[in-house]
Write a protein that holds these residues in place. Sequence first.
Motif, PDB file in Angstrom:
ATOM      1  N   ASN A 223       0.781  -1.188  -0.013  1.00 36.96           N
ATOM      2  CA  ASN A 223      -0.019   0.054   0.043  1.00 36.96           C
ATOM      3  C   ASN A 223       0.747   1.186  -0.039  1.00 36.96           C
ATOM      4  O   ASN A 223       0.543   2.358  -0.840  1.00 36.96           O
ATOM      5  CB  ASN A 223      -1.023  -0.047   1.006  1.00 36.96           C
ATOM      6  CG  ASN A 223      -1.860  -1.122   1.121  1.00 36.96           C
ATOM      7  OD1 ASN A 223      -1.478  -2.273   1.762  1.00 36.96           O
ATOM      8  ND2 ASN A 223      -2.970  -1.065   0.455  1.00 36.96           N
ATOM      9  N   LEU A 224       1.976   1.282   0.703  1.00 37.26           N
ATOM     10  CA  LEU A 224       3.077   2.207   0.671  1.00 37.26           C
ATOM     11  C   LEU A 224       3.496   2.599  -0.752  1.00 37.26           C
ATOM     12  O   LEU A 224       3.287   3.840  -1.287  1.00 37.26           O
ATOM     13  CB  LEU A 224       3.973   2.082   1.676  1.00 37.26           C
ATOM     14  CG  LEU A 224       5.253   2.877   1.780  1.00 37.26           C
ATOM     15  CD1 LEU A 224       5.915   2.537   3.198  1.00 37.26           C
ATOM     16  CD2 LEU A 224       6.278   3.102   0.463  1.00 37.26           C
ATOM     17  N   LEU A 225       3.791   1.756  -1.506  1.00 38.83           N
ATOM     18  CA  LEU A 225       4.316   1.710  -2.712  1.00 38.83           C
ATOM     19  C   LEU A 225       3.200   2.106  -3.768  1.00 38.83           C
ATOM     20  O   LEU A 225       3.244   3.051  -4.551  1.00 38.83           O
ATOM     21  CB  LEU A 225       4.844   0.512  -3.387  1.00 38.83           C
ATOM     22  CG  LEU A 225       6.159   0.022  -2.785  1.00 38.83           C
ATOM     23  CD1 LEU A 225       6.430  -1.313  -3.133  1.00 38.83           C
ATOM     24  CD2 LEU A 225       7.261   1.090  -3.153  1.00 38.83           C
ATOM     25  N   GLU A 226       1.964   1.639  -3.599  1.00 39.09           N
ATOM     26  CA  GLU A 226       0.569   1.877  -4.282  1.00 39.09           C
ATOM     27  C   GLU A 226       0.294   3.550  -4.366  1.00 39.09           C
ATOM     28  O   GLU A 226       0.127   4.415  -5.366  1.00 39.09           O
ATOM     29  CB  GLU A 226      -0.565   1.265  -4.094  1.00 39.09           C
ATOM     30  CG  GLU A 226      -1.776   1.586  -4.726  1.00 39.09           C
ATOM     31  CD  GLU A 226      -2.896   0.744  -4.446  1.00 39.09           C
ATOM     32  OE1 GLU A 226      -4.068   1.180  -4.492  1.00 39.09           O
ATOM     33  OE2 GLU A 226      -2.727  -0.316  -3.677  1.00 39.09           O
ATOM     34  N   GLU A 227       0.315   4.025  -3.022  1.00 43.86           N
ATOM     35  CA  GLU A 227      -0.020   5.432  -2.896  1.00 43.86           C
ATOM     36  C   GLU A 227       1.235   6.217  -3.416  1.00 43.86           C
ATOM     37  O   GLU A 227       0.974   7.442  -3.785  1.00 43.86           O
ATOM     38  CB  GLU A 227      -0.049   5.805  -1.188  1.00 43.86           C
ATOM     39  CG  GLU A 227      -1.387   5.211  -0.763  1.00 43.86           C
ATOM     40  CD  GLU A 227      -2.780   5.907  -1.368  1.00 43.86           C
ATOM     41  OE1 GLU A 227      -2.745   6.915  -1.691  1.00 43.86           O
ATOM     42  OE2 GLU A 227      -3.468   4.857  -1.986  1.00 43.86           O
ATOM     43  N   TYR A 228       2.426   5.762  -3.125  1.00 44.68           N
ATOM     44  CA  TYR A 228       3.569   6.703  -3.541  1.00 44.68           C
ATOM     45  C   TYR A 228       3.587   7.072  -5.171  1.00 44.68           C
ATOM     46  O   TYR A 228       3.562   7.825  -5.660  1.00 44.68           O
ATOM     47  CB  TYR A 228       4.852   6.173  -3.210  1.00 44.68           C
ATOM     48  CG  TYR A 228       6.114   6.903  -3.710  1.00 44.68           C
ATOM     49  CD1 TYR A 228       6.504   7.869  -2.703  1.00 44.68           C
ATOM     50  CD2 TYR A 228       6.634   6.588  -4.681  1.00 44.68           C
ATOM     51  CE1 TYR A 228       7.454   8.826  -3.331  1.00 44.68           C
ATOM     52  CE2 TYR A 228       8.001   7.399  -5.174  1.00 44.68           C
ATOM     53  CZ  TYR A 228       8.105   8.445  -4.338  1.00 44.68           C
ATOM     54  OH  TYR A 228       9.295   9.164  -4.912  1.00 44.68           O
ATOM     55  N   PHE A 229       3.159   5.859  -5.746  1.00 42.89           N
ATOM     56  CA  PHE A 229       3.302   5.848  -7.321  1.00 42.89           C
ATOM     57  C   PHE A 229       2.046   6.498  -7.620  1.00 42.89           C
ATOM     58  O   PHE A 229       2.156   6.994  -8.810  1.00 42.89           O
ATOM     59  CB  PHE A 229       3.657   4.516  -7.886  1.00 42.89           C
ATOM     60  CG  PHE A 229       5.084   4.030  -7.987  1.00 42.89           C
ATOM     61  CD1 PHE A 229       5.916   4.705  -8.230  1.00 42.89           C
ATOM     62  CD2 PHE A 229       5.326   2.819  -7.174  1.00 42.89           C
ATOM     63  CE1 PHE A 229       7.285   4.332  -8.001  1.00 42.89           C
ATOM     64  CE2 PHE A 229       6.376   2.422  -6.953  1.00 42.89           C
ATOM     65  CZ  PHE A 229       7.640   3.226  -7.478  1.00 42.89           C
ATOM     66  N   ARG A 230       1.194   6.448  -6.976  1.00 41.97           N
ATOM     67  CA  ARG A 230      -0.430   7.147  -7.331  1.00 41.97           C
ATOM     68  C   ARG A 230      -0.063   8.844  -7.380  1.00 41.97           C
ATOM     69  O   ARG A 230      -0.709   9.555  -8.438  1.00 41.97           O
ATOM     70  CB  ARG A 230      -1.404   6.699  -6.042  1.00 41.97           C
ATOM     71  CG  ARG A 230      -2.797   7.361  -6.877  1.00 41.97           C
ATOM     72  CD  ARG A 230      -3.991   7.043  -5.818  1.00 41.97           C
ATOM     73  NE  ARG A 230      -3.745   7.619  -4.545  1.00 41.97           N
ATOM     74  CZ  ARG A 230      -4.163   8.832  -4.346  1.00 41.97           C
ATOM     75  NH1 ARG A 230      -4.697   9.640  -5.197  1.00 41.97           N
ATOM     76  NH2 ARG A 230      -3.862   9.281  -3.099  1.00 41.97           N
ATOM     77  N   LYS A 231       0.701   9.233  -6.466  1.00 43.69           N
ATOM     78  CA  LYS A 231       1.135  10.725  -6.229  1.00 43.69           C
ATOM     79  C   LYS A 231       2.200  11.093  -7.007  1.00 43.69           C
ATOM     80  O   LYS A 231       2.691  12.022  -7.251  1.00 43.69           O
ATOM     81  CB  LYS A 231       1.309  10.778  -4.632  1.00 43.69           C
ATOM     82  CG  LYS A 231      -0.193  10.769  -3.965  1.00 43.69           C
ATOM     83  CD  LYS A 231       0.159  11.090  -2.523  1.00 43.69           C
ATOM     84  CE  LYS A 231      -1.253  10.977  -1.788  1.00 43.69           C
ATOM     85  NZ  LYS A 231      -1.303  11.078  -0.435  1.00 43.69           N
ATOM     86  N   PRO A 233       3.444   9.471 -10.257  1.00 34.92           N
ATOM     87  CA  PRO A 233       3.292   8.380 -11.581  1.00 34.92           C
ATOM     88  C   PRO A 233       4.705   8.773 -12.446  1.00 34.92           C
ATOM     89  O   PRO A 233       4.857   7.540 -13.283  1.00 34.92           O
ATOM     90  CB  PRO A 233       2.040   8.847 -12.198  1.00 34.92           C
ATOM     91  CG  PRO A 233       1.796  10.223 -11.894  1.00 34.92           C
ATOM     92  CD  PRO A 233       2.141  10.301 -10.360  1.00 34.92           C
ATOM     93  N   ASP A 234       4.951   9.772 -12.435  1.00 37.38           N
ATOM     94  CA  ASP A 234       6.358   9.850 -13.268  1.00 37.38           C
ATOM     95  C   ASP A 234       7.659   9.121 -12.942  1.00 37.38           C
ATOM     96  O   ASP A 234       8.211   8.924 -13.747  1.00 37.38           O
ATOM     97  CB  ASP A 234       6.945  11.400 -13.253  1.00 37.38           C
ATOM     98  CG  ASP A 234       7.175  11.990 -11.827  1.00 37.38           C
ATOM     99  OD1 ASP A 234       6.081  11.847 -10.888  1.00 37.38           O
ATOM    100  OD2 ASP A 234       8.311  12.419 -11.490  1.00 37.38           O
ATOM    101  N   GLU A 235       7.560   8.557 -11.704  1.00 36.39           N
ATOM    102  CA  GLU A 235       8.775   7.741 -10.917  1.00 36.39           C
ATOM    103  C   GLU A 235       8.388   6.241 -11.530  1.00 36.39           C
ATOM    104  O   GLU A 235       9.545   5.498 -11.523  1.00 36.39           O
ATOM    105  CB  GLU A 235       8.606   7.940  -9.692  1.00 36.39           C
ATOM    106  CG  GLU A 235       9.353   9.021  -9.281  1.00 36.39           C
ATOM    107  CD  GLU A 235       9.588   9.286  -7.870  1.00 36.39           C
ATOM    108  OE1 GLU A 235      10.266   8.108  -7.372  1.00 36.39           O
ATOM    109  OE2 GLU A 235       9.783  10.340  -7.064  1.00 36.39           O
ATOM    110  N   LEU A 236       7.409   6.024 -11.959  1.00 34.16           N
ATOM    111  CA  LEU A 236       6.813   4.666 -12.536  1.00 34.16           C
ATOM    112  C   LEU A 236       7.929   4.247 -13.948  1.00 34.16           C
ATOM    113  O   LEU A 236       8.134   3.221 -14.148  1.00 34.16           O
ATOM    114  CB  LEU A 236       5.560   4.252 -12.837  1.00 34.16           C
ATOM    115  CG  LEU A 236       4.708   4.112 -11.697  1.00 34.16           C
ATOM    116  CD1 LEU A 236       3.224   3.931 -12.133  1.00 34.16           C
ATOM    117  CD2 LEU A 236       5.032   2.850 -10.961  1.00 34.16           C
TER     118      LEU A 236
END
Length: 238
Positions: A223-231, A233-236
Motif C-alpha cells: 500500500n505504501l508503494l501504491e500510494e507513492y506511485f499514485r502521487k 506517476p512519473d517515477e514509474l
Amino acid sequence: MKRLFFILIIAISATFMAGAVVLPQLNREKPDMEKIKRDINDRTSPYYYPRLMEEFMRNDTLMKIDKYRHLYLGYMFQEDYTPYRSRESKMRFALREKDQHQLTRQECDSVIADAEAGLADNPFDLRRMTLLIAALNEKGKTNLAKIWQYKLDYLLMAIISTGTGLDEENAWYVIEPQHEYVLLNAMGYIVDDHLFYDPCYEYITVTDTGGRPAGGYYFNIANLLEEYFRKHPDELDE
C-alpha cells in the motif's frame, strides 16, 4: 555512526519492552485495507479519521489499539501522506555521536524544538518521537515524556498487530520505511542488512546487541508503494 544511533534508539525505547504502559493482548491479523479505508471515511464510524487524529493530537491516553491501528494504517489514505518525506535533520546527525545523557540543557531544548516542528509536519515520524521522549526525560519533563511514550508504544503495537513478521504471508505493514528500523530497534535488535523482494516485501536481517545474528523480519509495503506511485506517476517510468 549508524550503530551508535541504533543503540540510542534501543535505550530510549526500552520502556516499550519493559511495559511502561499496560500492553493489551494483541490479535495478530493481516489488515483489510479496503475496510480500513471505508471505516476512516465513514462519519458514523468510531474510526472516522478526522476524529481519530483529533484524539491523537490532544494526547488522549484513552485511545487503544483498535483506534491506533486505524489511525496508523489509515494515514496512507490521507492526501498529505508521502511515505518518503521523513528526512534526517542536521541536528539528529550531530547527536548520533553523542551520548544522549551528556546533552546540555540547551541541546535538549534544541532537540525538543526540532522534534516538535517535525512532528507538526509529520505526526508519525517515529525517530523524532524517540528523540523527543529522550530529551523530555533528560529535562525532567517526565509527565509529557510519558504521554509521548504512550503514543510511540501504541503506534509500534499497531504495526505488530498486522502480523508476525516471520514470513511474507505474515509480514508487518508499515506506512514509512523508517518505521521498520524503529520497531526492530525497540525490540532490542540492530539492523544488519536490508533486502527487497518483488512485488512488495522488505526483509531486514538483524543482530542482537551483542553482535550475534538474530534472523530477520518481513515487512509488507504494497500500500505504501501504491500510494507513492499514485502521487508520483512519473517515477514509474524511471
